[in-house]
Design an enzyme around this catalytic site. Structure first.
Site, PDB file in Angstrom:
ATOM      1  N   PRO A 247      -5.259   2.398   6.340  1.00  0.00           N
ATOM      2  CG  PRO A 247      -3.453   3.228   7.540  1.00  0.00           C
ATOM      3  CD  PRO A 247      -3.799   2.359   6.376  1.00  0.00           C
TER       4      PRO A 247
ATOM      5  CG  ASP B 293      -2.406   3.708   2.543  1.00  0.00           C
ATOM      6  OD1 ASP B 293      -2.170   3.945   3.747  1.00  0.00           O
ATOM      7  OD2 ASP B 293      -2.114   2.629   1.973  1.00  0.00           O
ATOM      8  CG  HIS B 294      -3.196   9.125   7.570  1.00  0.00           C
ATOM      9  ND1 HIS B 294      -2.167   9.975   7.241  1.00  0.00           N
ATOM     10  CD2 HIS B 294      -3.873   9.752   8.565  1.00  0.00           C
ATOM     11  CE1 HIS B 294      -2.215  11.049   8.002  1.00  0.00           C
ATOM     12  NE2 HIS B 294      -3.245  10.941   8.811  1.00  0.00           N
ATOM     13  NE  ARG B 295      -0.745   1.362   4.584  1.00  0.00           N
ATOM     14  CZ  ARG B 295      -0.801   0.217   3.919  1.00  0.00           C
ATOM     15  NH1 ARG B 295      -0.321  -0.878   4.477  1.00  0.00           N
ATOM     16  NH2 ARG B 295      -1.322   0.152   2.716  1.00  0.00           N
TER      17      ARG B 295
ATOM     18  CB  ILE C  86      -1.169  10.378   1.476  1.00  0.00           C
ATOM     19  CG1 ILE C  86      -0.624   9.807   0.149  1.00  0.00           C
ATOM     20  CG2 ILE C  86      -1.715  11.783   1.269  1.00  0.00           C
ATOM     21  CD1 ILE C  86      -1.687   9.426  -0.839  1.00  0.00           C
TER      22      ILE C  86
END
Ligand code: CAO
Length: 456
Positions: A250, A426-428, A430
Site C-alpha cells: 500500500p 509502504d504504509h503497512r 511506515i
C-alpha cells in the site's frame, strides 16, 4: 566423462536464456574459463566452467531457455590432460560441506575479489534434494560434477523420519522448513505450515499473473501498422516485479523540496578536488550517504514486512540501490554498506556499478541485498513522480530536476536552487508522520550537511 550443469545463479533465479555458447565439441576447456553467456531476469552473466577437459558433446543452442541443474556439456577429463599436462596432477581440495541453505542466504564474495560475474557463494547446482552448500575459494558460480558430489544429507536439517516422509509426500523440501522444536528440530506442524505458506504464495503469484493476462488485447492492426516484439527477460521480470510490488504494497508518496543552493556551490567548488580522486561529485552520491544515515535515525525505513509470519525484519546493514537507466531497461545495482563509505567512495562505486550495468557486466551479487532505493530522474527532467517501492524494501526516494525558484526568505523573494523529492513508502510499516519526518531529515541534511556530522 564429466558433466557441466547450470549452477545456481542467484536469489530467485530458476532459469535463464542462453545468449552465447562459448565452447564447441573438440574444444579444450580449462577450469574457470567462461563457457556460456546467459541472460537472466536481472543481468547478462558469463558462467565459468568448473570442469576441465575436451568437450565431447554440447547439449544446448543459443536462444535456449535453460534451468538450474540442466546438463549443458560433457567433457573427457583426459582430454584436458593431453592439452594441459600441468593440470593433470591438480586435484580438487575436498569440499567443505556446510548446512544446506536456501538460495536467498547466499552471500556475496568480497567485492575486491577479482572474480567473474556473478559473484555468489558457490552452491551445488544439481537439483538433488537437500543439496549441500560447498564453499571453495575459487571464483564464480561453481558446479561440482555429478560424480564428484559429496554424499548428501551431511549436516542435514534435523527432522525425524516421519517428518521427512510427510515433507516428501506433500512435495516440501524439508531443508527449507524452519524448525520450531527443541534445538531447531523440524516438527510435523512446521512442515504443514510451510506447505500452507507455499500454497498461499503460489495463489498470490497466480492471482497477479491472472490479472495481468485477463484483458486480451484488441487487434491493433485493424487501425494501422504494428510490430510485435518479444519482451527481453529483464523487461518481463521488471514488469512482474513492479506489478507484484504495486499489488502488495500500500503506497503513499510524500513530496517536498530541498534548498540545495549552498550544496550546489560547494559541489562546484569541490569539483576539482573530486576530479583528483577520479570522480564527479553528484547529488546522487551525496543522497546515498544521507539516506544511509537517515535509516539509522528511522530504523523502520530499513525493514521488510513478513505478513505470513506477522513479523518485521529490521536490517542492521545499510545497502542502497541506485536505479540505473540502461538501453536494456531498468537495473538497480546495490551499494553495499554505504554507511561505512565516504562520499568519494560512494561516487566511485556508483560510477563503477552504473558502467557495469550499462555494459551488461553487472553481477547477480551486485543486484542483491538492497535496503532502500534511490531513483534520480533529475538529470533528465521532471518536477515530481511517484516511484514504486522496490519490494521487499519499504521505501524509495525519487529525485526530480533541481531548478531555480523564487523562495520567500526574510520578507523578500530570493532565487534558490530547489530539488524536488518524492518519497514513496509502504504504509503497512511506515506511518505518514514517520514518512514526512524522514523526508524532512533528509532535506535538512541536504541543506545543512553539518547535520550528517553531528547526527549521522
Ligand atoms: N537535478 C538537476 N540536475 C541533476 C540531477 C537533479 N536531480 N541529478 C543529476 N543532475 C545532473 C548532474 O549534476 C550532472 O550535471 P553536471 O554534468 O552539470 O554536473 C548531470 O545531471 C548528469 O548526472 P549523472 O547522471 O552523470 O550522475 P548522477 O550521479 O546524478 O546519476 C544515475 C547517476 C546512475 C542515477 C543516473 O545516471 C541515471 O541512470 N538516472 C536514471 C535513473 C532511472 O532510470 N530511474 C528510473 C527508475 S523508475 O523507472
Amino acid at each position: 566423462m564429466k558433466q557441466f550443469v547450470i549452477p545456481e545463479l542467484g536469489e530467485n533465479i530458476q532459469s535463464a536464456t542462453i545468449v552465447k555458447v562459448l565452447i564447441k565439441p573438440g574444444d579444450v576447456v580449462q577450469q574457470d574459463q567462461s563457457v556460456l553467456e546467459l541472460e537472466t531476469d536481472k543481468a547478462t552473466i558469463e558462467v565459468p566452467s568448473d570442469v576441465s577437459g575436451k568437450v565431447v558433446e554440447v547439449k544446448v543452442n543459443e536462444g535456449d531457455q535453460v534451468e538450474i541443474g540442466q546438463l549443458i556439456f560433457t567433457v573427457d577429463a583426459d582430454g584436458a590432460a593431453d592439452a594441459a599436462p600441468e593440470e593433470k596432477q591438480e586435484t580438487q581440495p575436498a569440499p567443505v560441506v556446510e548446512t544446506p541453505a536456501p538460495a536467498e542466504t547466499l552471500a556475496a564474495a568480497p567485492s575486491e575479489a577479482p572474480v567473474p560475474a556473478p559473484v555468489i557463494e558457490e552452491q551445488i547446482a544439481a537439483p538433488a534434494p537437500a543439496a549441500p552448500v560447498v564453499n571453495t575459494p575459487a571464483a564464480g558460480p561453481k558446479v561440482i560434477p555429478v560424480e564428484d558430489q559429496p554424499p548428501i544429507l551431511q549436516n542435514a536439517a534435523p527432522a525425524a523420519p516421519s517428518v521427512r516422509r510427510l515433507a516428501r509426500e506433500i512435495g516440501v523440501d524439508v531443508n527449507q522448513v524452519k524448525g520450531t522444536g527443541p534445538g531447531g528440530r523440524i516438527l510435523l506442524d512446521d512442515v504443514k505450515l510451510h506447505s500452507k505458506l507455499l500454497h498461499q504464495q503460489r495463489n498470490e503469484v497466480q492471482h497477479i499473473s491472472a490479472e495481468q493476462h485477463q484483458q486480451p488485447l484488441p487487434d491493433f492492426s485493424r487501425y494501422g501498422e504494428v510490430e510485435t516484439v518479444a519482451m527481453s527477460n529483464i523487461r518481463q521480470k521488471t514488469a512482474e516485479h513492479l506489478s507484484y510490488a504495486w499489488h502488495t504494497v500500500p503506497h503513499v508518496t510524500q513530496f517536498d523540496k530541498a534548498d540545495i543552493t549552498q550544496l550546489e556551490e560547494f559541489r562546484k567548488s569541490y569539483a576539482k578536488t573530486a576530479e583528483k580522486f577520479g570522480v564527479k561529485l553528484t547529488v546522487t552520491a551525496i543522497l546515498v550517504k544521507i539516506i544511509s544515515s537517515a535509516m539509522k535515525t528511522f530504523p523502520q525505513f530499513n525493514t521488510s514486512v513478513d505478513m505470513q509470519n506477522k513479523t518485521i525484519v529490521y536490517k542492521k546493514y545499510f545497502n542502497i540501490g541506485i536505479a540505473v537507466d540502461t538501453e536494456f531497461g531498468l537495473i538497480v545495482p546495490v551499494i553495499k554498506n554505504a554507511d561505512r563509505m565516504n562520499i568519494i567512495e560512494i561516487s566511485k562505486e556508483i560510477n563503477a556499478l552504473a558502467e557495469k550495468a550499462r555494459n551488461k557486466k553487472v553481477g547477480v551479487a551486485d543486484l542483491q541485498g538492497g535496503c532502500f532505493t534511490i531513483t534520480n530522474l533529475g538529470g533528465i527532467g521532471g518536477t515530481s513522480f511517484t516511484p514504486i517501492v522496490n519490494s521487499p524494501e519499504v521505501a524509495i526516494l525519487g529525485v526530480s530536476k533541481g531548478s531555480i525558484e523564487p523562495v520567500y526568505i526574510n520578507g523578500k523573494f530570493e532565487p534558490r536552487l530547489m530539488l524536488p523529492l518524492s518519497l514513496s513508502y509502504d504504509h503497512r510499516i511506515i506511518d505518514g508522520a514517520d514518512g514526512i519526518r524522514f523526508l524532512r531529515w533528509v532535506i535538512e541534511a541536504l541543506e545543512n550537511p553539518m547535520k550528517l556530522i553531528i547526527e549521522g
